[in-house]
Design a protein around this motif. Sequence first.
Motif, PDB file in Angstrom:
ATOM      1  N   ASN A 220      39.504  49.063  31.871  1.00  0.00           N
ATOM      2  CA  ASN A 220      38.228  50.153  31.318  1.00  0.00           C
ATOM      3  C   ASN A 220      36.941  49.438  30.709  1.00  0.00           C
ATOM      4  O   ASN A 220      36.477  50.156  29.685  1.00  0.00           O
TER       5      ASN A 220
ATOM      6  N   ASP B  78      39.536  53.335  19.530  1.00  0.00           N
ATOM      7  CA  ASP B  78      40.197  54.377  20.791  1.00  0.00           C
ATOM      8  C   ASP B  78      40.371  55.961  20.318  1.00  0.00           C
ATOM      9  O   ASP B  78      41.245  56.865  20.289  1.00  0.00           O
TER      10      ASP B  78
ATOM     11  N   SER C 178      35.402  61.945  25.371  1.00  0.00           N
ATOM     12  CA  SER C 178      36.551  61.598  24.564  1.00  0.00           C
ATOM     13  C   SER C 178      36.044  61.636  22.996  1.00  0.00           C
ATOM     14  O   SER C 178      35.426  61.310  22.952  1.00  0.00           O
TER      15      SER C 178
ATOM     16  N   LYS D  82      37.904  56.144  26.454  1.00  0.00           N
ATOM     17  CA  LYS D  82      39.937  56.937  25.794  1.00  0.00           C
ATOM     18  C   LYS D  82      40.461  56.629  25.123  1.00  0.00           C
ATOM     19  O   LYS D  82      40.126  55.927  24.326  1.00  0.00           O
TER      20      LYS D  82
ATOM     21  N   GLN E  18      44.364  55.950  26.387  1.00  0.00           N
ATOM     22  CA  GLN E  18      45.241  56.703  27.706  1.00  0.00           C
ATOM     23  C   GLN E  18      44.343  57.516  27.771  1.00  0.00           C
ATOM     24  O   GLN E  18      44.783  58.202  28.839  1.00  0.00           O
ATOM     25  N   GLU E  19      43.943  58.210  27.499  1.00  0.00           N
ATOM     26  CA  GLU E  19      43.613  59.999  27.651  1.00  0.00           C
ATOM     27  C   GLU E  19      42.637  60.094  26.865  1.00  0.00           C
ATOM     28  O   GLU E  19      41.455  60.006  26.516  1.00  0.00           O
ATOM     29  N   VAL E  20      42.011  61.716  26.882  1.00  0.00           N
ATOM     30  CA  VAL E  20      40.659  61.986  26.292  1.00  0.00           C
ATOM     31  C   VAL E  20      41.521  63.756  25.628  1.00  0.00           C
ATOM     32  O   VAL E  20      41.743  64.262  26.374  1.00  0.00           O
TER      33      VAL E  20
END
Length: 313
Positions: A22, A72, A117, A145, A303-305
């Motif tokens: 990443n 994160d 994020s 993320k 893994q996401e926003v």
Amino acid sequence: MAFNVAFLSTLLILSVVFSPGNALSLNYYDKTCPTAESIVTNTVKTATSRDKTVPAALLRMHFHDCFIRGCDGSILLNSKGNNKAEKDAPPNGSLHAFFVIDSAKKQIESVCPGVVSCADILAFAARDAVVLSGGPTWDVPKGRKDGRTSRASETTSLPAPTFNISQLQQNFRLRGLSMDDLAALLGAHTLGFAHCSSFESRIYPQNSDPTLNPTFADRLRSLCPVNHKAKNLGSANDPSPTTFDNTYYRLLLQQKSLFHSDQALLTNPKTKGLVYKFASSHKAFTEAFVHSIIKLSSITGGQEVRKDCRVVN
């Protein structure tokens, strides 16, 4: 044995969730949300103007976030149902200023929905916290993320104030951080306040820690009476707890550090040499700190926003 269990747990977490692929970049939001950093900066400035403890809180929050599952934003998630989140674990009980991240996120979502994020917002805020405290600035790598997991049980992998130098070295090495990084990053203790519970083992029973200056120990005992019940008693980390300077290192050499883990820096030739270097040169400290915090904040694992920093999508 307890430490070994925590070590194995940490090793498993790091091997599973950290994502070296990443990649981060300095211009990640140049086209998608160019005002993101300025929004965060203004939010941190406003909050700090009302509460001088905000910078120390944001910097500590960022550290505690990055040390569990990478940077994160898992420290920002609320507990839900039977799952107790990181923020509600004992090591994070005194964390505050979550409202700063919430406010910045809300403003950014209004102009760039679903782009920035929470983990990046926290990284920006930590940098701004240092700058507003008179410390150095740096370009924050971007593109983190947000994670979907936050467990209070995993906070046992945070470096404890009771750690010796071997435990600190192992704890930092698991995250790809060197002894140089260890010595520089602990300098963040120049900001903030420590509760009695984090250093009482050094002052009771009396004269239990020969590495602690006796006069300083007496002062700490006056601040933290034996068998006290008050939760908010404690001491500022140094005489200038809202200023990012190298006073922390000068106090170490005077045996006036609060934590056993701080004083442990003098028990290893490598870190001892760095303490002397940073104590004599503010410039050397700030340059080392910038290098090391960029290294720490570049550990990724999400893994996401998130749309809301307190809950997963």
